[in-house]
Design an enzyme around this catalytic site. Sequence first.
Site, PDB file in Angstrom:
ATOM      1  N   LYS A 185     102.087  54.635  15.494  1.00 25.90           N
ATOM      2  CA  LYS A 185     102.339  55.487  16.653  1.00 25.90           C
ATOM      3  C   LYS A 185     101.471  54.978  17.803  1.00 25.90           C
ATOM      4  O   LYS A 185     100.281  55.221  17.860  1.00 25.90           O
ATOM      5  CB  LYS A 185     102.006  56.961  16.371  1.00 25.90           C
ATOM      6  CG  LYS A 185     102.678  57.857  17.398  1.00 25.90           C
ATOM      7  CD  LYS A 185     101.822  58.983  17.958  1.00 25.90           C
ATOM      8  CE  LYS A 185     100.705  58.661  18.835  1.00 25.90           C
ATOM      9  NZ  LYS A 185     101.016  58.282  20.214  1.00 25.90           N
ATOM     10  N   ALA A 187     100.219  54.541  21.865  1.00 31.15           N
ATOM     11  CA  ALA A 187     100.002  55.492  22.961  1.00 31.15           C
ATOM     12  C   ALA A 187     101.183  55.411  23.936  1.00 31.15           C
ATOM     13  O   ALA A 187     101.728  54.329  24.167  1.00 31.15           O
ATOM     14  CB  ALA A 187      98.708  55.162  23.681  1.00 31.15           C
ATOM     15  N   GLU A 261      88.181  54.993  14.295  1.00 32.33           N
ATOM     16  CA  GLU A 261      87.505  54.177  15.325  1.00 32.33           C
ATOM     17  C   GLU A 261      87.506  55.015  16.584  1.00 32.33           C
ATOM     18  O   GLU A 261      88.528  55.120  17.268  1.00 32.33           O
ATOM     19  CB  GLU A 261      88.250  52.858  15.546  1.00 32.33           C
ATOM     20  CG  GLU A 261      88.275  51.927  14.345  1.00 32.33           C
ATOM     21  CD  GLU A 261      86.937  51.259  14.071  1.00 32.33           C
ATOM     22  OE1 GLU A 261      86.052  51.306  14.940  1.00 32.33           O
ATOM     23  OE2 GLU A 261      86.775  50.724  12.969  1.00 32.33           O
ATOM     24  N   CYS A 295      86.034  51.107  24.313  1.00 21.17           N
ATOM     25  CA  CYS A 295      85.118  51.956  23.535  1.00 21.17           C
ATOM     26  C   CYS A 295      83.737  51.327  23.480  1.00 21.17           C
ATOM     27  O   CYS A 295      82.733  52.029  23.359  1.00 21.17           O
ATOM     28  CB  CYS A 295      85.659  52.142  22.125  1.00 21.17           C
ATOM     29  SG  CYS A 295      86.078  50.573  21.335  1.00 21.17           S
ATOM     30  N   GLU A 392      81.822  59.377  27.960  1.00 23.85           N
ATOM     31  CA  GLU A 392      82.373  58.032  28.082  1.00 23.85           C
ATOM     32  C   GLU A 392      82.954  57.879  29.488  1.00 23.85           C
ATOM     33  O   GLU A 392      83.825  58.654  29.872  1.00 23.85           O
ATOM     34  CB  GLU A 392      83.511  57.914  27.059  1.00 23.85           C
ATOM     35  CG  GLU A 392      83.446  56.724  26.207  1.00 23.85           C
ATOM     36  CD  GLU A 392      84.589  56.676  25.198  1.00 23.85           C
ATOM     37  OE1 GLU A 392      85.292  57.668  24.970  1.00 23.85           O
ATOM     38  OE2 GLU A 392      84.755  55.597  24.632  1.00 23.85           O
ATOM     39  N   SER A 452      83.122  41.882  19.952  1.00 21.77           N
ATOM     40  CA  SER A 452      84.427  41.891  19.279  1.00 21.77           C
ATOM     41  C   SER A 452      84.672  40.550  18.596  1.00 21.77           C
ATOM     42  O   SER A 452      84.587  39.502  19.243  1.00 21.77           O
ATOM     43  CB  SER A 452      85.537  42.157  20.297  1.00 21.77           C
ATOM     44  OG  SER A 452      85.284  43.374  20.948  1.00 21.77           O
TER      45      SER A 452
HETATM   46  P1  NAP Z   1      93.190  59.574  22.712  1.00 25.35           P
HETATM   47  O1  NAP Z   1      93.561  60.503  23.798  1.00 25.35           O
HETATM   48  O2  NAP Z   1      92.311  60.070  21.628  1.00 25.35           O
HETATM   49  O3  NAP Z   1      94.580  59.056  22.102  1.00 25.35           O
HETATM   50  C1  NAP Z   1      94.620  58.046  21.114  1.00 25.35           C
HETATM   51  C2  NAP Z   1      95.955  58.103  20.412  1.00 25.35           C
HETATM   52  O4  NAP Z   1      96.037  59.333  19.683  1.00 25.35           O
HETATM   53  C3  NAP Z   1      97.158  58.097  21.355  1.00 25.35           C
HETATM   54  O5  NAP Z   1      98.204  57.397  20.746  1.00 25.35           O
HETATM   55  C4  NAP Z   1      97.468  59.577  21.485  1.00 25.35           C
HETATM   56  O6  NAP Z   1      98.767  59.863  21.897  1.00 25.35           O
HETATM   57  C5  NAP Z   1      97.215  60.038  20.058  1.00 25.35           C
HETATM   58  N1  NAP Z   1      96.969  61.478  19.920  1.00 25.35           N
HETATM   59  C6  NAP Z   1      96.358  62.313  20.775  1.00 25.35           C
HETATM   60  N2  NAP Z   1      96.313  63.567  20.258  1.00 25.35           N
HETATM   61  C7  NAP Z   1      96.913  63.507  19.047  1.00 25.35           C
HETATM   62  C8  NAP Z   1      97.185  64.459  18.033  1.00 25.35           C
HETATM   63  N3  NAP Z   1      96.808  65.740  18.141  1.00 25.35           N
HETATM   64  N4  NAP Z   1      97.827  64.055  16.923  1.00 25.35           N
HETATM   65  C9  NAP Z   1      98.196  62.766  16.776  1.00 25.35           C
HETATM   66  N5  NAP Z   1      97.973  61.808  17.707  1.00 25.35           N
HETATM   67  C10 NAP Z   1      97.335  62.171  18.834  1.00 25.35           C
HETATM   68  O7  NAP Z   1      92.497  58.262  23.280  1.00 25.35           O
HETATM   69  P2  NAP Z   1      92.992  57.287  24.445  1.00 25.35           P
HETATM   70  O8  NAP Z   1      92.753  57.949  25.749  1.00 25.35           O
HETATM   71  O9  NAP Z   1      94.367  56.777  24.150  1.00 25.35           O
HETATM   72  O10 NAP Z   1      92.004  56.067  24.226  1.00 25.35           O
HETATM   73  C11 NAP Z   1      90.711  56.080  24.689  1.00 25.35           C
HETATM   74  C12 NAP Z   1      89.726  56.462  23.594  1.00 25.35           C
HETATM   75  O11 NAP Z   1      89.866  55.568  22.491  1.00 25.35           O
HETATM   76  C13 NAP Z   1      88.287  56.324  24.038  1.00 25.35           C
HETATM   77  O12 NAP Z   1      87.543  57.417  23.574  1.00 25.35           O
HETATM   78  C14 NAP Z   1      87.832  55.040  23.361  1.00 25.35           C
HETATM   79  O13 NAP Z   1      86.445  54.966  23.161  1.00 25.35           O
HETATM   80  C15 NAP Z   1      88.586  55.097  22.091  1.00 25.35           C
HETATM   81  N6  NAP Z   1      88.685  53.758  21.491  1.00 25.35           N
HETATM   82  C16 NAP Z   1      87.928  53.489  20.398  1.00 25.35           C
HETATM   83  C17 NAP Z   1      87.962  52.220  19.837  1.00 25.35           C
HETATM   84  C18 NAP Z   1      87.116  51.889  18.635  1.00 25.35           C
HETATM   85  O14 NAP Z   1      87.378  50.861  18.019  1.00 25.35           O
HETATM   86  N7  NAP Z   1      86.118  52.672  18.277  1.00 25.35           N
HETATM   87  C19 NAP Z   1      88.779  51.231  20.406  1.00 25.35           C
HETATM   88  C20 NAP Z   1      89.537  51.548  21.530  1.00 25.35           C
HETATM   89  C21 NAP Z   1      89.483  52.827  22.064  1.00 25.35           C
HETATM   90  P3  NAP Z   1      98.963  60.751  23.259  1.00 25.35           P
HETATM   91  O15 NAP Z   1      98.337  59.961  24.328  1.00 25.35           O
HETATM   92  O16 NAP Z   1     100.425  60.933  23.386  1.00 25.35           O
HETATM   93  O17 NAP Z   1      98.259  62.053  23.055  1.00 25.35           O
END
Ligand code: NAP
Length: 496
Positions: A185, A187, A261, A295, A392, A452
Site C-alpha cells: 500500500k 502513499a 520504521e 526520517c 520532526e 543509508s
Molecule cells: P504517515 O502519514 O505515517 O503515512 C505513511 C503511510 O501510512 C502512508 O501510506 C499512509 O497513507 C499510511 N497510513 C496512514 N494512516 C494509516 C492507517 N490508519 N492505516 C493504514 N495506513 C495508514 O507518514 P508520511 O507522511 O507518509 O511519511 C513521513 C513519515 O515517515 C515521517 O515521520 C518519517 O520520519 C517517516 N519515515 C520513516 C522512515 C524510516 O525508515 N524510519 C523512512 C521514511 C519515512 P495515507 O497518506 O493515505 O494516510
Amino acid sequence: MVASGSENEVVGRVEKGLLIDGQWRQAAGGGTFAVEDPATGRTLGEISDATPADAMAALDAADRARAKWAAVPPRRRAEILRRAHDLLIARRHEFALLITLEMGKSLGESLAEVDYGANYLRWFGEEAVRIDGSWKVSEDGTARVLVTRHPVGPCLLITPWNAPLAMPARKIGPAVAAGCTMIVKPAPQAPLTTAALAGVLIEAGLPDGVLNTIPTTDAAAVTEPLLRDGRLRKLSFTGSTPVGRVLLAQAAGTVLRTSMELGGNAPFIVCRDADLDAAVEGAMVAKLRNVGEACIAANRFHVHAAVAEEFSEKLVSRMSTLVVGPGTDPATDLGPLIDDRQRRKVADLVDDAVAAGARVRTGGDVPAGPGYFYPPTVLTDVPARTRITREEIFGPVAAIRTFTTEADVLRDANDTEFGLVSYLYTRDLSQALRMSEHLETGMVGLNRGYVSDPSAPFGGVKQSGIGREGGNTGIDEYLEQKYIAIDATGSAAVPR
Ligand code: NAP
C-alpha cells in the site's frame, strides 16, 4: 506549467490500475484519484483508488500464491531480484523523472534514489541463497536440535511518499528473497513510482499473486480488514510514529509479526575539535537530502559554543546559494515540499521558534506559488524545548543550538522519544567512541552525514521503530524459525 513530452510519456507508460493476482485491474466501483506534481500543482494522472473489497481480493491472491512461491528455489528468487535490479538501472533516468514529478526532489537526488532502491533488490537477491539453519547436540545429549527457517507468509507493506522507490524496494526485496507473498500500500501522494516498480518485478519474472498493489485514498478503511484477517502474517510499516502506534495496536489483534520504521528527530553534534568544513558538508547532506523530508534528516544541530558562529556562517553561506525550483530543471538543487500541509507545518515550526527568540540567518519566508517551495533556512539561538527541537521538521530548516560540555549535549540529544539516527563530528577517537555508545539511536553517522546503505542494518530504537531493514539481518524480518527436536536417546550410549 505545461508538461514536456517526455514527462507525459513517462507518466503515460505507468499502469494506473491495481495489481492483483498478476493482472492490472480497476478498483471495485471504478474509483480513481489524482496524483499531483508538487512543483506546479498540476495533475500528473489518475490512478485506481482501492476499496476494502480490493484489499481482500489482494489478500486472497497473496494467500493462494503463498505455498507455491515459498517452494520456489532460492536461486530463482535471487535471479528475479537481480533481473529487476538490472531493469531499474537500465531505466534509471525514466524512474528518476517519475520520482521527481510526483515527489518533487531534484533529478540528481531521484537518480540516487533509483540506485539506492535497486541496490536493495540486488542485496536481498544475494541474501536469498544464504538463508541457513543450524544443527546441534542438545545440552543433555538426548536430542539433536535442528533449526530451519521459513517464509513468514503473506505480508502487508505500507510505505510513505518521501522515497517512493526505495521504501517499497527495501521491503519487497527481503520479502521476495524470503519467499513471502505481499500486498503493497503506497502513499497516495506518490503511487506511480511504486506501480512502475511493481511492473518491473513482474517483467523480471515474479509469478502472479506474489506482489499485489493497492493504492488508496482511504488507508485506514482499506488496511483494517487485512489486519483483522488471520491469513495475513506480517506487517511492515514505514511512516510516522503516531500512525505506527495505531497500526501496532491493530496488529495486536491477530498477534502479527511487525517491523516498524518510524519517525526521527536526529541530533547533529559538532564538537569543538571537529573538521568544520567536513561538518558543513555532512550537514548539507544530512539536512537537505530529499528536501529535508527524510526520517534520518538532521533535525537539531548542537554545535560547541566555541565554533558555533563559524559553523553557522559557513552553513548559511552554503545554504543561501542553493537554487530552489522544480526538480525537473537540471539547475535545481532543492525541489518543492510534498504538499501545502507539509509546507504550512514547516512554516509554523519556524514561526514558533522565531517567536520564542530564534534568529533567522537565511530563508524563513514562504514564496508565492505555484508549487510548495520553502527556502533553505538556518536558525540560530534556538531556545531549548521549542516545537522545532521536539517535532520532526521534514523540511530544509537547520535549527542550531550551542553546548559546552559533553554531558550536556548527550543529555539534550537523548531527550526525545525518537531514536533513529545521530550525527557526530569530532576528531577525538575516544570521544567519538564514547559518545557513539551513549547516543540512544539505532544508527550513528560518525564524521559522515549519510548512513543509508543496503549492506547495513537500518532502523531505530525507542519510538523510532522495531526491527531493521537491510544488512545481514534484514531478511530475518520475513522469516520464521522452526526448531525440530530429534530424539537421540538411542545414540546416547557410546559403543565400546
Ligand atoms: P504517515 O502519514 O505515517 O503515512 C505513511 C503511510 O501510512 C502512508 O501510506 C499512509 O497513507 C499510511 N497510513 C496512514 N494512516 C494509516 C492507517 N490508519 N492505516 C493504514 N495506513 C495508514 O507518514 P508520511 O507522511 O507518509 O511519511 C513521513 C513519515 O515517515 C515521517 O515521520 C518519517 O520520519 C517517516 N519515515 C520513516 C522512515 C524510516 O525508515 N524510519 C523512512 C521514511 C519515512 P495515507 O497518506 O493515505 O494516510
